[in-house]
Design a protein around this motif. Structure first.
Motif, PDB file in Angstrom:
ATOM      1  N   TYR A  90       0.819  -1.207   0.000  1.00 22.89           N
ATOM      2  CA  TYR A  90       0.000   0.000   0.000  1.00 22.89           C
ATOM      3  C   TYR A  90       0.857   1.262   0.000  1.00 22.89           C
ATOM      4  O   TYR A  90       1.781   1.380   0.796  1.00 22.89           O
ATOM      5  CB  TYR A  90      -0.920   0.000   1.219  1.00 22.89           C
ATOM      6  CG  TYR A  90      -1.696  -1.283   1.347  1.00 22.89           C
ATOM      7  CD1 TYR A  90      -2.828  -1.522   0.565  1.00 22.89           C
ATOM      8  CD2 TYR A  90      -1.276  -2.286   2.209  1.00 22.89           C
ATOM      9  CE1 TYR A  90      -3.521  -2.716   0.655  1.00 22.89           C
ATOM     10  CE2 TYR A  90      -1.966  -3.489   2.314  1.00 22.89           C
ATOM     11  CZ  TYR A  90      -3.088  -3.699   1.531  1.00 22.89           C
ATOM     12  OH  TYR A  90      -3.757  -4.879   1.629  1.00 22.89           O
ATOM     13  N   ARG A  91       0.516   2.226  -0.857  1.00 22.59           N
ATOM     14  CA  ARG A  91       1.316   3.445  -0.981  1.00 22.59           C
ATOM     15  C   ARG A  91       0.725   4.633  -0.232  1.00 22.59           C
ATOM     16  O   ARG A  91       1.181   5.757  -0.388  1.00 22.59           O
ATOM     17  CB  ARG A  91       1.500   3.815  -2.452  1.00 22.59           C
ATOM     18  CG  ARG A  91       0.207   4.083  -3.201  1.00 22.59           C
ATOM     19  CD  ARG A  91       0.459   4.404  -4.654  1.00 22.59           C
ATOM     20  NE  ARG A  91       0.901   5.773  -4.870  1.00 22.59           N
ATOM     21  CZ  ARG A  91       1.212   6.274  -6.064  1.00 22.59           C
ATOM     22  NH1 ARG A  91       1.139   5.499  -7.123  1.00 22.59           N
ATOM     23  NH2 ARG A  91       1.591   7.523  -6.189  1.00 22.59           N
ATOM     24  N   GLY A  92      -0.297   4.401   0.583  1.00 21.75           N
ATOM     25  CA  GLY A  92      -0.987   5.504   1.256  1.00 21.75           C
ATOM     26  C   GLY A  92      -0.052   6.420   2.033  1.00 21.75           C
ATOM     27  O   GLY A  92       0.792   5.956   2.798  1.00 21.75           O
ATOM     28  N   ASP A  93      -0.220   7.738   1.847  1.00 22.15           N
ATOM     29  CA  ASP A  93       0.688   8.691   2.476  1.00 22.15           C
ATOM     30  C   ASP A  93       0.553   8.720   3.989  1.00 22.15           C
ATOM     31  O   ASP A  93       1.541   8.887   4.711  1.00 22.15           O
ATOM     32  CB  ASP A  93       0.436  10.093   1.911  1.00 22.15           C
ATOM     33  CG  ASP A  93      -0.946  10.628   2.287  1.00 22.15           C
ATOM     34  OD1 ASP A  93      -1.021  11.551   3.105  1.00 22.15           O
ATOM     35  OD2 ASP A  93      -1.947  10.110   1.756  1.00 22.15           O
ATOM     36  N   THR A 153     -11.379  10.561  12.730  1.00 19.51           N
ATOM     37  CA  THR A 153     -11.053   9.220  12.233  1.00 19.51           C
ATOM     38  C   THR A 153     -12.012   8.187  12.815  1.00 19.51           C
ATOM     39  O   THR A 153     -12.466   7.279  12.104  1.00 19.51           O
ATOM     40  CB  THR A 153      -9.595   8.853  12.591  1.00 19.51           C
ATOM     41  OG1 THR A 153      -8.710   9.830  12.026  1.00 19.51           O
ATOM     42  CG2 THR A 153      -9.230   7.481  12.043  1.00 19.51           C
ATOM     43  N   GLU A 154     -12.340   8.326  14.097  1.00 20.20           N
ATOM     44  CA  GLU A 154     -13.298   7.414  14.729  1.00 20.20           C
ATOM     45  C   GLU A 154     -14.667   7.515  14.059  1.00 20.20           C
ATOM     46  O   GLU A 154     -15.318   6.499  13.791  1.00 20.20           O
ATOM     47  CB  GLU A 154     -13.429   7.743  16.222  1.00 20.20           C
ATOM     48  CG  GLU A 154     -12.216   7.384  17.056  1.00 20.20           C
ATOM     49  CD  GLU A 154     -12.335   7.866  18.494  1.00 20.20           C
ATOM     50  OE1 GLU A 154     -11.611   7.329  19.344  1.00 20.20           O
ATOM     51  OE2 GLU A 154     -13.149   8.781  18.756  1.00 20.20           O
ATOM     52  N   VAL A 155     -15.102   8.744  13.783  1.00 24.17           N
ATOM     53  CA  VAL A 155     -16.405   8.954  13.131  1.00 24.17           C
ATOM     54  C   VAL A 155     -16.420   8.294  11.756  1.00 24.17           C
ATOM     55  O   VAL A 155     -17.365   7.585  11.389  1.00 24.17           O
ATOM     56  CB  VAL A 155     -16.711  10.467  13.006  1.00 24.17           C
ATOM     57  CG1 VAL A 155     -17.896  10.701  12.065  1.00 24.17           C
ATOM     58  CG2 VAL A 155     -16.997  11.062  14.382  1.00 24.17           C
ATOM     59  N   LEU A 156     -15.351   8.501  10.993  1.00 23.95           N
ATOM     60  CA  LEU A 156     -15.312   7.941   9.636  1.00 23.95           C
ATOM     61  C   LEU A 156     -15.204   6.426   9.665  1.00 23.95           C
ATOM     62  O   LEU A 156     -15.785   5.740   8.824  1.00 23.95           O
ATOM     63  CB  LEU A 156     -14.143   8.541   8.860  1.00 23.95           C
ATOM     64  CG  LEU A 156     -14.116   8.237   7.356  1.00 23.95           C
ATOM     65  CD1 LEU A 156     -15.421   8.672   6.694  1.00 23.95           C
ATOM     66  CD2 LEU A 156     -12.932   8.921   6.683  1.00 23.95           C
ATOM     67  N   ARG A 157     -14.495   5.903  10.648  1.00 23.61           N
ATOM     68  CA  ARG A 157     -14.403   4.439  10.763  1.00 23.61           C
ATOM     69  C   ARG A 157     -15.776   3.841  11.062  1.00 23.61           C
ATOM     70  O   ARG A 157     -16.138   2.796  10.519  1.00 23.61           O
ATOM     71  CB  ARG A 157     -13.409   4.061  11.862  1.00 23.61           C
ATOM     72  CG  ARG A 157     -13.003   2.585  11.855  1.00 23.61           C
ATOM     73  CD  ARG A 157     -12.146   2.264  13.058  1.00 23.61           C
ATOM     74  NE  ARG A 157     -10.863   2.934  13.033  1.00 23.61           N
ATOM     75  CZ  ARG A 157      -9.788   2.454  12.439  1.00 23.61           C
ATOM     76  NH1 ARG A 157      -9.849   1.299  11.786  1.00 23.61           N
ATOM     77  NH2 ARG A 157      -8.648   3.109  12.488  1.00 23.61           N
ATOM     78  N   CYS A 158     -16.541   4.502  11.919  1.00 22.86           N
ATOM     79  CA  CYS A 158     -17.913   4.045  12.201  1.00 22.86           C
ATOM     80  C   CYS A 158     -18.760   4.109  10.937  1.00 22.86           C
ATOM     81  O   CYS A 158     -19.551   3.197  10.653  1.00 22.86           O
ATOM     82  CB  CYS A 158     -18.551   4.911  13.289  1.00 22.86           C
ATOM     83  SG  CYS A 158     -17.867   4.673  14.945  1.00 22.86           S
ATOM     84  N   ALA A 202      -9.881   7.547   2.532  1.00 21.56           N
ATOM     85  CA  ALA A 202      -9.183   7.227   3.780  1.00 21.56           C
ATOM     86  C   ALA A 202      -8.461   5.882   3.700  1.00 21.56           C
ATOM     87  O   ALA A 202      -7.321   5.753   4.160  1.00 21.56           O
ATOM     88  CB  ALA A 202     -10.170   7.218   4.955  1.00 21.56           C
ATOM     89  N   VAL A 203      -9.118   4.901   3.088  1.00 18.89           N
ATOM     90  CA  VAL A 203      -8.500   3.584   2.940  1.00 18.89           C
ATOM     91  C   VAL A 203      -7.321   3.660   1.965  1.00 18.89           C
ATOM     92  O   VAL A 203      -6.241   3.099   2.213  1.00 18.89           O
ATOM     93  CB  VAL A 203      -9.533   2.549   2.473  1.00 18.89           C
ATOM     94  CG1 VAL A 203      -8.859   1.234   2.108  1.00 18.89           C
ATOM     95  CG2 VAL A 203     -10.588   2.326   3.562  1.00 18.89           C
ATOM     96  N   PHE A 208      -6.936   4.486   7.677  1.00 22.58           N
ATOM     97  CA  PHE A 208      -7.290   3.242   8.371  1.00 22.58           C
ATOM     98  C   PHE A 208      -7.555   2.165   7.327  1.00 22.58           C
ATOM     99  O   PHE A 208      -7.662   2.459   6.145  1.00 22.58           O
ATOM    100  CB  PHE A 208      -8.502   3.416   9.299  1.00 22.58           C
ATOM    101  CG  PHE A 208      -9.760   3.894   8.645  1.00 22.58           C
ATOM    102  CD1 PHE A 208     -10.536   3.044   7.876  1.00 22.58           C
ATOM    103  CD2 PHE A 208     -10.209   5.193   8.814  1.00 22.58           C
ATOM    104  CE1 PHE A 208     -11.709   3.465   7.273  1.00 22.58           C
ATOM    105  CE2 PHE A 208     -11.377   5.640   8.230  1.00 22.58           C
ATOM    106  CZ  PHE A 208     -12.126   4.770   7.458  1.00 22.58           C
ATOM    107  N   ALA A 209      -7.608   0.925   7.795  1.00 24.21           N
ATOM    108  CA  ALA A 209      -7.860  -0.214   6.915  1.00 24.21           C
ATOM    109  C   ALA A 209      -9.217  -0.821   7.232  1.00 24.21           C
ATOM    110  O   ALA A 209      -9.657  -0.798   8.367  1.00 24.21           O
ATOM    111  CB  ALA A 209      -6.756  -1.267   7.073  1.00 24.21           C
ATOM    112  N   LEU A 210      -9.882  -1.334   6.218  1.00 23.27           N
ATOM    113  CA  LEU A 210     -11.172  -2.004   6.428  1.00 23.27           C
ATOM    114  C   LEU A 210     -10.954  -3.465   6.790  1.00 23.27           C
ATOM    115  O   LEU A 210      -9.964  -4.064   6.394  1.00 23.27           O
ATOM    116  CB  LEU A 210     -12.012  -1.913   5.158  1.00 23.27           C
ATOM    117  CG  LEU A 210     -12.476  -0.507   4.772  1.00 23.27           C
ATOM    118  CD1 LEU A 210     -13.295  -0.554   3.485  1.00 23.27           C
ATOM    119  CD2 LEU A 210     -13.288   0.123   5.894  1.00 23.27           C
TER     120      LEU A 210
END
Length: 210
Positions: A90-93, A153-158, A202-203, A208-210
């Motif tokens: 994964y190349r995510g910054d 980040t918590e909100v988006l993960r939810c 985001a992924v 974060f990862a799913l």
């Protein structure tokens, strides 16, 4: 290689045996380096590092149990001079920044190993940093933007788990209005059209990862 100079001793950490075998195959024809040991996860990486004290660690990030970033931090906490190169798919910054902040000196994509690995090992062993060009470009592209806060980040993960605003509010112990404000900020920071688009970004960036 000067006969008086010992080869660079490598520790390869990856949960896929084929990847470890591929690295060993690349290294075996080099006079100035040797694979001293292998590990399949972060916990074993720390154990092997303590036992072998390798010159350079080649570290995957996505592994079961103790992941690569946690392992990098643990190794560097015990040996501040440890030289670690991340090898990832994964190349995510955001993920790259976490790895570099944890103490990695190099960052490579697995697709680039054949052309980049050996030179990167030599570079990092010599005390320099080396980050794959496209990853460095991604980091630079997003450097001026605001990072998501821990709460955002918590909100988006939810949201990624399919929760609606009311459910997210209950899970996090905040009001629904607060969730809406967080989501608005998330969309602005990520340049996303909607929450699904925000999760995708985001992924991809490794937030974060799913």
């Amino acid at each position: 290689m000067n006969q008086a100079q010992a080869p660079i001793r490598l520790l390869t950490v990856d949960d896929h045996p084929l990847l470890r075998e591929g690295i060993a195959a690349l290294v075996q024809h080099q006079d100035d380096m040797v694979v001293a040991g292998e590990a399949c996860d972060g916990a074993e990486a720390l154990e092997q590092f303590r036992r072998l004290r390798p010159d350079v660690v080649l570290m995957d990030l996505q592994m079961p149990g103790c992941d690569g970033i946690a392992a990098i931090a643990a190794i560097r906490a015990e040996a501040a001079q440890a030289r670690i190169i991340v090898l990832t798919t994964y190349r995510g910054d955001a993920q790259a920044l976490r790895a570099l902040k944890a103490g990695a000196s190099g960052y490579l994509l697995k697709t680039s190993l054949r052309r980049e690995l050996l030179d990167t090992i030599r570079c990092v062993h010599a005390g320099r940093r080396r980050v794959l060009g496209e990853v460095a470009a991604d980091i630079a592209e997003h450097a001026a933007g605001s990072a998501l806060s821990v709460r955002e980040t918590e909100v988006l993960r939810c949201a990624a788990d399919g929760a609606a605003n009311k459910q997210i509010a209950l899970q996090l112990g905040v009001t629904e209005e607060t969730v809406k404000v967080h989501m608005k900020n998330i969309l602005e920071k990520l340049g996303a059209n909607d929450r699904t688009h925000a999760v995708t970004i985001a992924v991809r960036r490794g937030i974060f990862a799913l």
